[in-house]
Design a protein around this motif. Structure first.
Motif, PDB file in Angstrom:
ATOM      1  N   GLY A   9       4.811 -11.126   4.981  1.00  0.00           N
ATOM      2  CA  GLY A   9       6.191 -10.949   5.415  1.00  0.00           C
ATOM      3  C   GLY A   9       6.737  -9.576   5.158  1.00  0.00           C
ATOM      4  N   SER A  10       6.433  -9.004   4.012  1.00  0.00           N
ATOM      5  CA  SER A  10       6.982  -7.704   3.640  1.00  0.00           C
ATOM      6  C   SER A  10       5.861  -6.677   3.541  1.00  0.00           C
ATOM      7  CB  SER A  10       7.710  -7.815   2.296  1.00  0.00           C
ATOM      8  OG  SER A  10       8.034  -6.538   1.802  1.00  0.00           O
ATOM      9  N   ASP A  11       6.202  -5.421   3.817  1.00  0.00           N
ATOM     10  CA  ASP A  11       5.207  -4.352   3.679  1.00  0.00           C
ATOM     11  C   ASP A  11       5.340  -3.634   2.334  1.00  0.00           C
ATOM     12  OD1 ASP A  11       7.602  -3.079   4.164  1.00  0.00           O
ATOM     13  OD2 ASP A  11       6.820  -1.677   5.646  1.00  0.00           O
ATOM     14  N   THR A  12       5.783  -4.365   1.308  1.00  0.00           N
ATOM     15  CA  THR A  12       5.965  -3.772  -0.025  1.00  0.00           C
ATOM     16  C   THR A  12       4.667  -3.188  -0.559  1.00  0.00           C
ATOM     17  OG1 THR A  12       7.767  -5.309  -0.524  1.00  0.00           O
ATOM     18  CG2 THR A  12       6.682  -4.258  -2.390  1.00  0.00           C
ATOM     19  N   PHE A  13       3.584  -3.947  -0.462  1.00  0.00           N
ATOM     20  CA  PHE A  13       2.308  -3.434  -0.970  1.00  0.00           C
ATOM     21  C   PHE A  13       1.887  -2.197  -0.186  1.00  0.00           C
ATOM     22  CE2 PHE A  13      -2.299  -3.154  -1.206  1.00  0.00           C
ATOM     23  CZ  PHE A  13      -2.518  -3.274  -2.571  1.00  0.00           C
ATOM     24  N   THR A  14       2.074  -2.211   1.119  1.00  0.00           N
ATOM     25  CA  THR A  14       1.712  -1.058   1.945  1.00  0.00           C
ATOM     26  C   THR A  14       2.497   0.177   1.522  1.00  0.00           C
ATOM     27  OG1 THR A  14       1.152  -2.480   3.815  1.00  0.00           O
ATOM     28  CG2 THR A  14       1.616  -0.178   4.307  1.00  0.00           C
ATOM     29  N   LEU A  15       3.783   0.021   1.249  1.00  0.00           N
ATOM     30  CA  LEU A  15       4.595   1.161   0.815  1.00  0.00           C
ATOM     31  C   LEU A  15       4.213   1.602  -0.597  1.00  0.00           C
ATOM     32  CD1 LEU A  15       8.046   0.096   2.273  1.00  0.00           C
ATOM     33  CD2 LEU A  15       6.653   2.039   2.999  1.00  0.00           C
ATOM     34  N   ALA A  16       3.784   0.661  -1.435  1.00  0.00           N
ATOM     35  CA  ALA A  16       3.326   1.040  -2.772  1.00  0.00           C
ATOM     36  C   ALA A  16       2.094   1.932  -2.679  1.00  0.00           C
ATOM     37  CB  ALA A  16       3.023  -0.203  -3.598  1.00  0.00           C
ATOM     38  N   VAL A  17       1.116   1.545  -1.842  1.00  0.00           N
ATOM     39  CA  VAL A  17      -0.081   2.370  -1.728  1.00  0.00           C
ATOM     40  C   VAL A  17       0.195   3.640  -0.940  1.00  0.00           C
ATOM     41  CG1 VAL A  17      -1.727   0.499  -2.108  1.00  0.00           C
ATOM     42  CG2 VAL A  17      -0.940   0.969   0.206  1.00  0.00           C
ATOM     43  N   THR A  18       1.214   3.626  -0.082  1.00  0.00           N
ATOM     44  CA  THR A  18       1.635   4.879   0.558  1.00  0.00           C
ATOM     45  C   THR A  18       2.145   5.858  -0.484  1.00  0.00           C
ATOM     46  OG1 THR A  18       2.226   3.730   2.616  1.00  0.00           O
ATOM     47  CG2 THR A  18       3.191   5.905   2.267  1.00  0.00           C
ATOM     48  N   THR A  19       2.949   5.365  -1.424  1.00  0.00           N
ATOM     49  CA  THR A  19       3.436   6.216  -2.516  1.00  0.00           C
ATOM     50  C   THR A  19       2.273   6.798  -3.298  1.00  0.00           C
ATOM     51  OG1 THR A  19       5.386   4.780  -2.694  1.00  0.00           O
ATOM     52  CG2 THR A  19       4.961   6.278  -4.528  1.00  0.00           C
ATOM     53  N   MET A  20       1.310   5.957  -3.636  1.00  0.00           N
ATOM     54  CA  MET A  20       0.136   6.418  -4.380  1.00  0.00           C
ATOM     55  C   MET A  20      -0.597   7.521  -3.638  1.00  0.00           C
ATOM     56  SD  MET A  20      -1.382   2.663  -5.360  1.00  0.00           S
ATOM     57  CE  MET A  20      -3.053   3.284  -5.491  1.00  0.00           C
ATOM     58  N   ALA A  21      -0.961   7.233  -2.375  1.00  0.00           N
ATOM     59  CA  ALA A  21      -1.785   8.176  -1.621  1.00  0.00           C
ATOM     60  C   ALA A  21      -1.042   9.477  -1.351  1.00  0.00           C
ATOM     61  CB  ALA A  21      -2.232   7.528  -0.312  1.00  0.00           C
ATOM     62  N   ALA A  22       0.221   9.372  -0.929  1.00  0.00           N
ATOM     63  CA  ALA A  22       0.980  10.577  -0.606  1.00  0.00           C
ATOM     64  C   ALA A  22       1.124  11.481  -1.824  1.00  0.00           C
ATOM     65  CB  ALA A  22       2.349  10.191  -0.060  1.00  0.00           C
TER      66      ALA A  22
END
Length: 639
Positions: free
Chosen positions: A473-486
């Motif tokens: 439902g939410s892209d919270t995990f995706t945004l968490a790993v975006t923060t990591m990678a960026a």
């Protein structure tokens, strides 16, 4: 990440004219086709020679799951068999039981012996024989068409990449050290949540997700991620502090040794590899433990001490009579041995299933352990994996293939979602920086959408899944790993935007001064901490190069009371010690223990109750401080 023509390293280009399949994949798929041909002939021959109806039905059941039941006039049971076979494949993928698909396929093939065979038509038998070859032909045609389109896209991307350079630093000067910043109040609240999880008794698991021990929600992955976040906090904020922060990391390490965490392997090895050996390290096909856990242990070791390098220091306890002694070098050696022995170079996470992300953890384990026991292993593993990723596990357009069946050679797109791509990009950086930077560039250019300081991720099942609790439902995990990678790749604009997007919408839970995103899994929260506590090349510097010389020899804050004292910054230049402390539960007067001082030397203390202290014969001293708010303490030796 710096994207300019002035940067030092030209972008790694995508391979020109890549084949339809890599050699190891092609070999596995050829074996699969030959094996199926034998089963197909078992269906063709009885039909062609006019064998008994039952023999024909059994043979057709070998050619297609449920094929004999369709032929025998039982289409409902045939359809149920196909559905059961699909479920068996899912179970094989999710939990490793290789026995499940053959049991359904071969088991239902003999069912016609117990059924009344009606008046089957030869045309029905021919239709059964045509199904799998037809599906294979269609699949191959679709794959070939997609491959051609991806090759064209790869050529377009290469034209752009030729004008792009990445800022990829080499070995840092370990004499001068790294930047060490201060935890802000939010960071400390999030750190407290991790500390509270890790500092509870070893047998306690309050606050952990309890669903299964086979997939991403397993306790081991939560403990691994918890350890990674604590280690990154120490590396970038408080490298000169051990105390409860080091204790929390040790607790996370030692919980993994408990049977409830690692005992899944006995079952998975039995039904996935048909081996009745519970040892989780000596076996092959277990990078999901050796790689993930080895990195966790290695990060602790290079920051604190080498206790886990001693033989038997990591002993997996099955019961009072059975245990499996291991150590960090054993974990590293297991990974190097498996990489060298795999036709793909990458080796399975679960039995048979080869995951690209899992093998980055394997490489990182060998790399970080190489700081403690120098050898050419890390370079050899990195060389093999770089070639293998591009040859066997990457599409012509640069998208990473998330998973492949080692036995069958097949893969599918579901486990190649952008969230998986982003996480893989992050974990690749220490050992495969060129590939990591290119992967981030491709994701940023083609998928992530930045507008108004916020990030939007396109809708899709993969990007809306939290693998820590399997909720969609939410892209919270995706945004968490975006923060990591960026942040790791130096793209602060995207890192800040991902943080802000989460902060705008996530529900915050604060309990006893500890903060977490309430609707996200523990895995997602720990991964976000890696991004929040990280910095540009933070993971790479920690895993590939390690702490500077001064951090290992200068004064250290050895102990402080938790949660009375929250250590926001602690760093040494080899001679002096700089601390920033905050009270965790209101104003407090407390005692700190310092270590690694020069025995008998007098130290000037700024910000402490007493102005000076003298180190004892072991180089230790007790220092009293009064904390009412943010407090700076500096200790330096007097001439």
């Amino acid at each position: 990440m710096t994207l300019t023509t002035e940067a030092r390293t030209p972008a790694l280009l995508l391979p020109d004219h890549p084949p339809l399949q890599g050699p190891a994949t092609r070999s596995a798929m050829t074996r699969t086709a030959i094996a199926y041909l034998v089963l197909w002939l078992c269906g063709l021959v009885p039909l062609a020679v006019g064998a008994s109806e039952t023999a024909r039905a059994v043979g057709l059941g070998l050619a297609l799951p449920g094929g004999g039941l369709f032929y025998a006039g039982h289409p409902v049971w045939g359809a149920i068999t196909i559905l059961g076979f699909v479920v068996a494949i899912f179970l094989w993928w999710s939990m490793g039981p290789i026995v499940a698909p053959p049991l359904v396929w071969l088991g239902t093939a003999v069912v016609p012996f117990a059924l009344t065979v009606g008046e089957p038509a030869t045309s029905t038998g021919i239709a059964v024989l045509v199904v799998v070859p037809a599906l294979a032909a269609v699949g191959l045609a679709v794959h070939a068409a997609r491959h051609r389109a991806q090759v064209r896209e790869g050529a377009r991307l290469n034209a752009l990449l030729r004008d792009v350079s990445f800022s990829i630093g080499g070995r840092p000067d370990l004499e001068t050290g790294y930047p060490v910043v201060e935890h802000d109040e939010r960071d400390l609240r999030r750190l407290r949540h991790s500390l509270d999880l890790a500092l509870q008794p070893l047998e306690a698991y309050d606050g952990f997700t309890h669903i299964d021990q086979f997939r991403e929600g397993a306790l081991r992955y939560q403990l691994n991620a918890l350890g990674y976040g604590l280690a990154m906090s120490q590396f970038t904020r408080t490298p000169a502090f051990g105390g409860y922060l080091a204790e929390a990391q040790r607790n996370a390490v030692e919980k993994v040794l408990q049977r409830k965490v690692w005992g899944y392997w006995g079952l998975e090895n039995a039904w996935g590899n048909l081996r009745f050996d519970r040892d989780p390290v000596a076996n092959d096909e277990n990078v999901m433990l050796t790689g993930f856990y080895g990195l966790q242990v290695g990060m602790y070791s290079v920051l604190n001490d080498t206790r886990y390098s001693e033989p038997g220091s990591l002993t997996f306890q099955w019961d009072e009579r059975t245990n499996y002694p291991s150590s960090l070098p054993d974990l590293s050696d297991s990974i190097a041995r498996n990489v060298a022995g795999s036709a793909y170079s990458l080796f399975p996470c679960e039995p048979n299933w080869i995951y690209t992300i899992c093998n980055t953890f394997g490489l990182n384990t060998v790399t970080v352990e190489g700081q403690l026991r120098p050898s050419p292993a890390a370079g050899e593993v990195a060389t093999r994996l770089l070639a293998a990723y591009q040859r066997e596990f990457m599409r012509p357009d640069g998208k990473i293939i998330g998973v492949r069946s080692g036995h069958l050679g097949l893969s599918w797109n579901f486990w190649a979602s952008q969230a998986v791509q982003l996480a893989t990009t992050y974990w690749m950086h220490p050992g495969l920086p060129d590939l990591s930077h290119r992967s981030w560039w491709l994701l940023r250019e083609n998928w992530l959408q930045l507008s108004g300081g916020r990030i939007t991720t396109p809708r899709g099942l993969g990007s809306r899944l939290d693998p820590g609790n399997y909720k969609i439902g939410s892209d919270t995990f995706t945004l968490a790993v975006t923060t990591m990678a960026a942040r790791e790749l130096g793209d602060e604009e995207y890192a800040v935007a991902a943080e802000a997007t989460l902060a705008d919408r996530e529900r915050i839970e604060v309990e006893h001064g500890a903060e977490r995103y309430a609707d996200a899994s523990g895995l997602a929260n720990s991964y976000l901490n890696l991004g929040l506590f990280g910095r540009a090349s933070g993971l790479r510097d920690l895993v590939a190069y390690g702490p500077p010389t001064a951090w290992g020899s200068g004064p250290r804050l050895e102990n402080a009371a938790y949660p009375d004292v929250l250590v926001a910054r602690a760093v040494t230049d080899g001679t002096a010690l700089d601390l920033v402390l905050r009270p965790g539960s209101g104003a407090v007067r407390t005692v700190l223990e310092l270590s690694r001082l020069v025995p008998g030397r007098t130290y000037l203390l700024e910000g402490a109750v007493e102005e000076t202290t003298v180190a004892d014969a072991q180089g230790r001293a007790l220092v009293e401080v009064a904390l009412e708010g943010r407090t700076e303490v500096r200790g330096r030796p007097l001439p």
